[in-house]
Write a protein that holds these residues in place. Structure first.
Motif, short mmCIF file in Angstrom:
data_model
loop_
_atom_site.label_atom_id
_atom_site.label_comp_id
_atom_site.label_asym_id
_atom_site.label_seq_id
_atom_site.Cartn_x
_atom_site.Cartn_y
_atom_site.Cartn_z
N UNK A 140 0.93 -1.25 0.01
CA UNK A 140 0.10 -0.06 -0.12
C UNK A 140 0.85 1.27 0.18
N UNK A 141 1.93 1.28 0.66
CA UNK A 141 2.90 2.34 0.78
C UNK A 141 3.57 2.73 -0.48
N UNK A 142 3.74 1.53 -1.36
CA UNK A 142 4.59 1.75 -2.68
C UNK A 142 3.33 2.44 -3.55
N UNK A 143 1.98 1.97 -3.41
CA UNK A 143 0.99 2.68 -4.29
C UNK A 143 0.63 4.13 -3.86
N UNK A 144 0.81 4.56 -2.56
CA UNK A 144 0.57 5.73 -2.06
C UNK A 144 1.95 6.89 -2.66
N UNK A 146 2.82 6.56 -5.24
CA UNK A 146 2.70 6.84 -6.88
C UNK A 146 1.43 7.52 -6.94
N UNK A 147 0.88 8.01 -5.75
CA UNK A 147 -0.38 8.62 -5.83
C UNK A 147 -1.61 7.79 -6.05
N UNK A 148 -1.33 6.61 -5.81
CA UNK A 148 -2.72 5.91 -5.76
C UNK A 148 -3.15 5.60 -4.41
N UNK A 149 -3.58 6.56 -3.54
CA UNK A 149 -3.94 6.54 -2.12
C UNK A 149 -5.11 5.74 -1.80
N UNK A 150 -6.02 5.60 -2.74
CA UNK A 150 -6.96 4.83 -2.38
C UNK A 150 -6.97 3.32 -3.02
N UNK A 151 -5.98 3.02 -3.38
CA UNK A 151 -5.55 1.53 -3.76
C UNK A 151 -5.90 0.52 -2.68
N UNK A 152 -6.44 -0.46 -3.07
CA UNK A 152 -6.79 -1.56 -2.09
C UNK A 152 -5.74 -2.92 -2.20
N UNK A 153 -5.40 -3.42 -1.05
CA UNK A 153 -4.52 -4.54 -1.36
C UNK A 153 -5.34 -5.68 -0.47
#
Length: 508
Positions: A140-144, A146-153
């Motif tokens: 999730x931190x990797x996606x944050x 990249x500005x994908x703060x709403x990504x779900x893992x």
């Protein structure tokens, strides 16, 4: 025939006496068998049963729960050996199969290799719930970044005979909303009842207004605890709520959350006892309790009873009393004997009273509301009353009490943290009448004036015919005594066609 009956009776008596002896036996040794992935010290830290103590089935049951909580084992068995005077307790562990493969799905913005390098879990290691949670957080931190703060893992662990498959699914853009919440295995509560209890909600027509319907992983653990607590209050002491299954559904175009529940059977309260440090008598302490023989077991009522016992001992100065309810569960009869173990500790005195956060209010204004003083015996009822008195002043947004240990085991400090709020008001008004023509009135009032706890007000009313002024001041602790003094003054000037009238006065 008589010989046969005598033999049966003798066998039954032997078994009964043997089981009773085992139940009261002393533990001589604890052995750990079958584990390879966890250090002995980690396991022993979760086992509260220890050599030299009396064997307790209830405590052993709690030990097993804590060991399962580590997340490494699929089965734990306990065996007894030796003699009643020297019991050997063997904890036999069956570990979860090691992870054979780790896969990633749905990750278009970050390559699988980079995700695999970011996590601490590798093939060949035993799956652990805590490490899987940490791995999800790192992805999730990797996606944050990249500005994908709403990504779900989402992590899915499937156990097989040859190994476990760990699959991570990433929902990068779509499916952030919960489209469906389902339950499996529930009979006591309907789906509708459970949906009302939990905080994970399906996205609805008014979700834009309420903020519900958004998938939040941190709520799932709270929901599991909430469901478990609801069942415990209905007597289902063996209820098991599994880790929620979270999946992305192409059909629903969103996240589907499923809670799996193994309800078990309801248990009633058997014998209720109070043991350990008894201040008065067991009968008097039991009279406080709502956990009564024959009633359905309720975790909520049990916790209320613990609070009552703590308050009773706390009012006698035992600030660090330890109340431990130990249920002895009889699965065959669906009955649980409840024993409240009490360790009162030492009587505790208040060493220092520290006041924090009062930038305006003087210390003495706060201290004079307290029902306890430094070097006095700890009293939980008086401390609760002191907190209530401070809240009733109306000077503070929040009042928090903390009781850290002092310089010795029989001493504690009372830390009072307050957050002050504005205590003054100002109002102004205007009007018109056929007699007085234009009217103007204004008033100002202030509580806790100058931080001394004084309250007062000043008001004025002006018109073409009348001028009226009034002043009011109260000191609730005059000269630091328990006398309250109120002083007031007024002046009124009225003009009529033939005369003018002035009046003034006051009160004390």
């Amino acid at each position: 025939m008589k010989i046969f009956r005598f033999f049966k009776f003798f066998l039954f008596l032997s078994l009964f006496l043997s089981s009773s002896a085992w139940a009261q036996g002393k533990i001589a040794q604890i052995n750990l068998v079958g584990h390879t992935s966890v250090e002995d010290q980690v396991l022993l830290s979760k086992i509260y049963s220890s050599p030299g103590t009396t064997y307790s089935p209830g405590l052993i049951s709690e030990d097993i729960k804590r060991l399962y909580g580590l997340g490494f084992f699929k089965q734990i068995e306990v065996r007894k050996s030796g003699s009643p005077s020297a019991l050997n307790i063997d904890f036999i562990f069956s570990e979860k199969p090691p992870i054979s493969t780790i896969t990633f799905k749905g990750n278009k913005k970050i390559k699988s290799k980079k995700l695999e390098e970011s996590i601490d879990i590798k093939p060949g290691t035993v799956p652990n719930a805590e490490k899987i949670t940490q791995a999800k957080q790192k992805i999730k931190e990797l996606y944050d970044k990249k500005d994908y703060k709403d990504a779900i893992v989402i992590a899915d662990l499937k156990e097989g005979e040859k190994g476990s498959e760990l699959n991570f699914e990433v929902i990068e853009k779509r499916g952030k909303s919960v489209k469906k919440v389902t339950f499996k295995g529930n009979k006591v509560f309907s789906d509708r009842q459970l949906k009302k209890l939990i905080r994970t909600k399906k996205k609805g027509a008014f979700s834009w207004l309420t903020g519900s319907g958004k998938y939040q992983e941190e709520l799932l653990e709270q929901d599991v605890n909430t469901i478990t607590f609801a069942y415990l209050n209905k007597g289902y002491m063996r209820v098991r709520v599994g880790e929620p299954e979270v999946k992305f559904s192409e059909e629903e175009k969103g996240v589907v959350v499923n809670f799996s529940i193994d309800e078990g059977k309801p248990y009633r309260v058997g014998e209720v006892s109070v043991e350990g440090d008894i201040l008065t008598s067991p009968e008097e302490l039991k009279s406080f309790l709502e956990t009564l023989e024959g009633n359905l077991y309720s975790q909520e009522i049990l916790e209320k009873d613990m609070a009552k016992l703590r308050a009773f001992y706390g009012n006698q100065g035992y600030a660090f009393v330890n109340i431990r309810p130990q249920p002895l569960i009889n699965d065959a009869g669906q009955v649980a004997d409840i024993s409240f173990k009490i360790d009162q500790g030492e009587k505790v005195y208040i060493e220092k009273i520290n006041i924090i956060g009062n930038t305006i209010t003087r210390d003495k204004v706060i201290r004079r509301e307290l029902k306890v003083v430094e070097n006095s015996l700890y009293n939980e009822r008086l401390i609760r009353l002191s907190k209530l008195k401070l809240e009733q002043l109306g000077y503070f947004e929040t009042v928090e009490f903390a009781t850290p240990r002092g310089s010795r085991d029989d001493r504690l400090n009372l830390n009072i943290t307050v957050k002050e709020k504005p205590t003054g008001t100002f109002s102004v008004g205007a009007g018109f009448s056929s007699v007085d023509k234009f009217l103007l009135n204004a008033s100002i009032s202030k509580n806790n004036f100058l931080g001394k706890g004084l309250s007062g007000s000043l008001s004025a009313e002006l018109s073409s015919r009348t001028q009226q002024f009034s002043l009011y001041l109260t000191d609730p602790y005059f000269l630091d005594s328990y006398w309250s003094v109120t002083a007031s003054a007024f002046r009124i000037r009225s003009r009529f066609e033939d005369f003018r009238r002035d009046s003034f006065g006051g009160g004390l």
